[in-house]
Write a protein that holds these residues in place. Sequence first.
Motif, PDB file in Angstrom:
ATOM      1  N   ASP A 167      -0.612 -10.182  -6.684  1.00  0.00           N
ATOM      2  CA  ASP A 167      -1.919 -10.829  -6.580  1.00  0.00           C
ATOM      3  C   ASP A 167      -2.992  -9.924  -5.984  1.00  0.00           C
ATOM      4  O   ASP A 167      -4.164  -9.986  -6.378  1.00  0.00           O
ATOM      5  N   LEU A 168      -2.624  -9.028  -5.044  1.00  0.00           N
ATOM      6  CA  LEU A 168      -3.624  -8.107  -4.500  1.00  0.00           C
ATOM      7  C   LEU A 168      -4.063  -7.086  -5.545  1.00  0.00           C
ATOM      8  O   LEU A 168      -5.243  -6.732  -5.631  1.00  0.00           O
ATOM      9  N   LEU A 169      -3.117  -6.620  -6.338  1.00  0.00           N
ATOM     10  CA  LEU A 169      -3.453  -5.700  -7.432  1.00  0.00           C
ATOM     11  C   LEU A 169      -4.333  -6.408  -8.461  1.00  0.00           C
ATOM     12  O   LEU A 169      -5.289  -5.829  -8.989  1.00  0.00           O
ATOM     13  N   ARG A 170      -4.038  -7.665  -8.727  1.00  0.00           N
ATOM     14  CA  ARG A 170      -4.859  -8.430  -9.676  1.00  0.00           C
ATOM     15  C   ARG A 170      -6.267  -8.626  -9.130  1.00  0.00           C
ATOM     16  O   ARG A 170      -7.247  -8.529  -9.881  1.00  0.00           O
ATOM     17  N   ASP A 171      -6.386  -8.903  -7.841  1.00  0.00           N
ATOM     18  CA  ASP A 171      -7.720  -9.053  -7.240  1.00  0.00           C
ATOM     19  C   ASP A 171      -8.534  -7.776  -7.418  1.00  0.00           C
ATOM     20  O   ASP A 171      -9.717  -7.815  -7.768  1.00  0.00           O
ATOM     21  N   PHE A 172      -7.893  -6.640  -7.148  1.00  0.00           N
ATOM     22  CA  PHE A 172      -8.572  -5.357  -7.334  1.00  0.00           C
ATOM     23  C   PHE A 172      -8.956  -5.158  -8.798  1.00  0.00           C
ATOM     24  O   PHE A 172     -10.066  -4.718  -9.118  1.00  0.00           O
TER      25      PHE A 172
ATOM     26  N   ALA B  42       0.833  -1.204   0.000  1.00  0.00           N
ATOM     27  CA  ALA B  42       0.000   0.000   0.000  1.00  0.00           C
ATOM     28  C   ALA B  42       0.870   1.258   0.000  1.00  0.00           C
ATOM     29  O   ALA B  42       0.577   2.233  -0.700  1.00  0.00           O
ATOM     30  N   ILE B  43       1.958   1.240   0.759  1.00  0.00           N
ATOM     31  CA  ILE B  43       2.841   2.408   0.845  1.00  0.00           C
ATOM     32  C   ILE B  43       3.527   2.665  -0.489  1.00  0.00           C
ATOM     33  O   ILE B  43       3.640   3.820  -0.943  1.00  0.00           O
ATOM     34  N   VAL B  44       3.992   1.599  -1.149  1.00  0.00           N
ATOM     35  CA  VAL B  44       4.682   1.752  -2.441  1.00  0.00           C
ATOM     36  C   VAL B  44       3.743   2.337  -3.488  1.00  0.00           C
ATOM     37  O   VAL B  44       4.095   3.267  -4.228  1.00  0.00           O
ATOM     38  N   VAL B  45       2.506   1.821  -3.555  1.00  0.00           N
ATOM     39  CA  VAL B  45       1.553   2.320  -4.545  1.00  0.00           C
ATOM     40  C   VAL B  45       1.170   3.761  -4.235  1.00  0.00           C
ATOM     41  O   VAL B  45       1.073   4.599  -5.143  1.00  0.00           O
TER      42      VAL B  45
ATOM     43  N   VAL C 199      -4.747  -1.171   1.605  1.00  0.00           N
ATOM     44  CA  VAL C 199      -4.322  -1.298   0.218  1.00  0.00           C
ATOM     45  C   VAL C 199      -5.470  -1.008  -0.733  1.00  0.00           C
ATOM     46  O   VAL C 199      -5.274  -0.414  -1.797  1.00  0.00           O
ATOM     47  N   ASN C 200      -6.694  -1.372  -0.369  1.00  0.00           N
ATOM     48  CA  ASN C 200      -7.831  -1.081  -1.246  1.00  0.00           C
ATOM     49  C   ASN C 200      -8.079   0.415  -1.383  1.00  0.00           C
ATOM     50  O   ASN C 200      -8.385   0.908  -2.468  1.00  0.00           O
ATOM     51  N   ARG C 201      -7.942   1.131  -0.285  1.00  0.00           N
ATOM     52  CA  ARG C 201      -8.122   2.583  -0.355  1.00  0.00           C
ATOM     53  C   ARG C 201      -7.101   3.198  -1.311  1.00  0.00           C
ATOM     54  O   ARG C 201      -7.426   4.056  -2.125  1.00  0.00           O
ATOM     55  N   ILE C 202      -5.860   2.744  -1.191  1.00  0.00           N
ATOM     56  CA  ILE C 202      -4.808   3.296  -2.027  1.00  0.00           C
ATOM     57  C   ILE C 202      -5.033   2.916  -3.482  1.00  0.00           C
ATOM     58  O   ILE C 202      -4.857   3.736  -4.389  1.00  0.00           O
TER      59      ILE C 202
END
Length: 920
Positions: A500-505, A369-372, A410-413
């Motif tokens: 994988d989290l970015l892909r889920d989003f 989340a911080i990197v994005v 991470v979803n908020r970001i």
Amino acid sequence: MEQPIVSLAVERISDLLIHEAVFLKDVKDQVESLRAELKRMQCFLKDADRNLEQDARFQNRVSEIRNLAYDAEDVIDSFILKAAYQRGFHGIVKRFTSIFTKPYHLHKIGLQLKAIMTKLQNISENLPAFEIPDDGEGSSSIFKVQQQFRRTYSHVEEEDVVSLEVSTKDVMTKLMTEEDRPHAVVSIVGMGGLGKTTLARKVYNHVDVRRHFDFLAWFSISQQCKPREVLLSVLKKVLSPSNNDREKIKKMDEIELTRTLFDALKEKRYLVVLDDIWRSEDWDILKPAFPRGRKGSKILFTTRNRNVASRADSCNTPIELSFLTDDESWNLLCKKAFPRSKMGSQCCSEEFVKLGKDMVKKCGGLPLAIVVLGCLLATKQSVAQWEMVHKNIHGHLNELQHQDRQYGAVNRILVSSYNDLPYPLKPCFLYLSHYPEDWEIPKKELIRLWIAEGFIPENEEFLMEDLGEKFLEELIDRSLVQVSTRDYTGTNVETCRVHDLLRDFCMKKAREEKFLEIIQQPLHELEVTLAESMLRRISTHPSESKVYLKGKHPKLRSLLFSHSEILVELCISKYKSFKFLRVLTLAKRSDCNQPWHVSTEIGNLQHLRYLKFYYNNKVILPRSIGRLKNLYTLYIKFCDDIVIPDGVFKLERLRHIVIKSVGKFHVDGFRWRQGFTSKNIETLKFIVVDEKAAENNAVLRWTNIQSLGIEFTRAEYVKPTLILLAKLQRLRSVSLRFFYCSHLDLEPLSQYYHLSKLKLLGPIKDEPHPNGHVLKFLPLNIVKLTLFDCGLRQDPMAVLEKLCHLRILFLKGAYIGSKMVCSANGFPKLDYLLIMLIMLEEWEIEEGAMPCLRELTLANVESLRMLPEGLRYMTTLQKLNLIGISSSLKERIKVIDGREGEEFYKVRHIPFIRHFLMPK
């Protein structure tokens, strides 16, 4: 938001007005009015993206606009399709116009367009007024985005890592403890986005780890564990990588693979990484393939589930990653958000620091989340822009309350980062969701698919492929896409992947916007039924080797079908059920020698832009394929032979033609057609040149050609053809195959000043000549060179080592002499060298040669008596791969029971030495 969907419809309509002007002549006014109204909606939606406080009624309006944009595209695509049928595909425009422009046809499309306009105007009455900018939002605006990109892409920095020093030491200590027991498992545990894979990769590539283990392998498991693919992947790395061996193990069943892998590893001290394993059951299936091995062999897990780690090995306590502290979080954000070239002295400004520290707290210490967030903030230069990001992140709190709290940050970001993307990049990002989890995404394929989908429209000022590269680079710069591998230049992207989290989003957003849906084939079922819906794109993820698609899907634009090395057959019974398709990949498997007669119905897919075929025997294309006038990319991979009708080479919009065989070395290209002079062509592989091509200056119309593969059947055709091709300024990659040729004159190659990649395949006679070595004329700017089955009698190294930009060199059957010498200061930039020379007996390397070499592969050098003394001077060498060396040489460089072989001193400094085994 639906704004990019409407933008795509506008781009599609604009494209049709240019390329289908004849068909749309009598309804041009209605179409242009519709485009103007949709452009007005674009302006509203663009503003709506910034307004996150939206009620349900507002959202319904947005959905209505999206659906109407889709309807408009359907009407026009249907109109074009009917026009093509009425025309009979062969009639002239005048004949078509006289038949087709009857009142009924005009009345019908006029009513449909009017109905859509009326609905759009009804919506418009309840929306605030927006002015359309003077420059509009059509095709040209996409190219303005290029000017807004933050920097020219040259390379991507490695991911910033903080707070992993202690964990790295802990993991390495556990890995290098020499426990003498079977299935010793070291586990890294933590939630998604916490850095498990980053830590595992850092340890896996550590020089001490590579020195400690005889063999290392990595495989990403993910939620859909496929044991056969895991076993195949690891086995291919431990066995000799020849084509025969690969084909042999591909035919093994799961039990045979397990037994073969077990036997291959039992005498090795090995490390195998299983990244992102979700279930204990998956490890239970794989465990029998991994023996005790030599003392100290290990398996390394990364997993989100502590129970999986505990059950795998109760003797080893899992290493749990913790969230970053406030100071660590701020440190990581600063590395991403404050690039000095962008912010300058402002990075110390109190306003930026206050806003940044408040936002980074919302990330909850989660590195992803911080990197994005940092990459999003790096695109903002003013305090006002940072305040807008701050406001938006807080605005998402309410809508995300129902989600799992640990992933809320991470979803908020990600929502903010997605909304901040320039509108042309949004569909490009959503499109990534069609690839399976942990997929290595080839850059060239991805960009060609983006082009086929209409995400990157045609423009006279830029090549679409160049702009596609910029789009991908921007997604990488924003940390929404990760670089996986780089190409031969060492700087450009070759493959990429999505966390994988970015892909889920991405999947969730694509489904919300009715942009794309993934269909997972039911286990052990062959048939997949496509239900009628508004979906425009479907990605099928097969679980079996064969997939039968059933049902009608009249609105479908793309049927995406991801392939692995294991061929999966896709069967479509009726092409007419997919009449609007733009993207299609087909595969066919045959256990006999029957040719594949591709159905003539494929010619009815008038909107097709991307077509890819796979077949393990002969392919026969129908004449009807010449009707695919919108085709951009044609890719055919076959094993035996191919028949291509002349009509293919009259398709003026074709940009990429790749037709190649696998597993055989014979004339497999297509013959020159006199009418094939498309100025749009960028990739052309392989074309068989005869005297007509050599004498015809028509190739000079290939002004955009960048990658070219040519097969010559007579030596006298070579020089005149090369002289012509030297005038093509954009040419970067050339493959030349020689059949039945002798006494080749390669002098024109010295004029290929822009060439960076060259392959020479086939016999090249090099008797002593007054002008010097036959390879003397290779262009000095070559970065990657492959010489295959050239059969040279003179040592080529004296010439090749003077290529001052050469980074990668493959010599496969290139030289049949017994001695080879690499001189001091030769090959100043060589990074990777592969030598596969059966006749080579002696290789001399002088001190100072190849000062930058990092990896060396020696394959099938059975005659080589000893390794060169000069290897010990090559301090940069990190990897030595040995395949098919003599048993005596192998013994002399091994360490057995602490006793060093007599030649071990030459390779002692190399961290990673790998011996490939041959399958039994």
